[in-house]
Scaffold this motif. Sequence first.
Motif, short mmCIF file in Angstrom:
data_model
loop_
_atom_site.label_atom_id
_atom_site.label_comp_id
_atom_site.label_asym_id
_atom_site.label_seq_id
_atom_site.Cartn_x
_atom_site.Cartn_y
_atom_site.Cartn_z
N GLY A 194 19.07 -78.80 15.97
CA GLY A 194 18.45 -77.70 14.91
C GLY A 194 19.18 -76.86 15.70
N GLY A 195 19.86 -76.89 16.62
CA GLY A 195 20.93 -75.57 16.83
C GLY A 195 22.40 -75.37 16.52
N ILE A 196 22.79 -77.07 15.99
CA ILE A 196 23.49 -77.17 16.05
C ILE A 196 24.18 -77.19 14.31
CG2 ILE A 196 25.47 -78.51 15.36
CD1 ILE A 196 24.21 -80.68 18.23
N ALA A 197 23.18 -77.53 13.89
CA ALA A 197 23.09 -77.44 12.19
C ALA A 197 22.50 -76.24 11.53
CB ALA A 197 21.38 -77.96 11.63
N ALA A 198 22.05 -75.22 12.59
CA ALA A 198 22.15 -73.90 12.31
C ALA A 198 23.37 -72.84 13.01
CB ALA A 198 20.79 -73.25 13.00
N ARG A 199 23.93 -73.60 14.09
CA ARG A 199 24.73 -73.21 14.36
C ARG A 199 24.72 -71.25 15.50
NH1 ARG A 199 29.55 -75.19 12.35
NH2 ARG A 199 29.53 -75.73 9.81
N GLN A 200 24.02 -72.38 16.43
CA GLN A 200 22.94 -71.55 17.48
C GLN A 200 24.10 -72.08 18.58
OE1 GLN A 200 19.24 -71.96 16.60
NE2 GLN A 200 19.99 -69.37 14.51
#
Length: 234
Positions: A194-200
């Motif tokens: 999820g963090g990678i998808a949201a660029r977080q």
Amino acid sequence: MLSTRRDKPAPTLGRHVHAELRERLISGSLVPGEKLSLRTVAAQVGVSVQPVREAVARLVADQAFEVLPNRAVRVPLLDVERFAELTTIRLALEGFAAKRAAGLRSEADLAEMRRHEAAFQRQQQSARPDLAAAIRANRALHFAVYRAAGLPTLVALIEGLWLRIGPLINLDLRDGSGPVRMAKSVRCHARMVGGIAARQPARARAGLEADIEGAARHIEARLRSGEIGSDLRA
């Protein structure tokens, strides 16, 4: 399973055997304390003992195998201190890779991660999970993240760590606590992807680190209690 390729020149055979043994270590097909018969591996691959001996020598240099006083070769037995050291290094390198992947990943990278995440989750939700398939999906997900960081040298360093730690991690997943550990990993995977998808980057790294630390705490407790290791030292 090791394939038979008798028509390869010797250097190619050596690389083939080396790749096969690396895969066995990283995937957990070999377990801590397991002794390796060079003649058996040679028979499985369909080569002479010499290419196997050369491949094993390379893996001994990488600390993935060890040579015993009687010249037998086995997968090393990690103690708590050595395992903790490798975990600390993993957190630094793999955490950095996840953080970097969040900023650099492509849509194709993300699609690959989601595919492996879903494969792992399917096994976790199954009434009779295929733990070998779960282990493959877990590894594929992690390395999809690491490749997305865009640093091949970093991926090679992480592979070197997994050579040494993979047999113990995968042994832990295969035992009776595997389904419980898998449920925790599903949550960590969701946070990481999820963090990678949201660029977080911070969220991605936190998910990856929680996954490593959760498994490490469980394994360290089992090592300290003698639940892992005491039956492998014969």
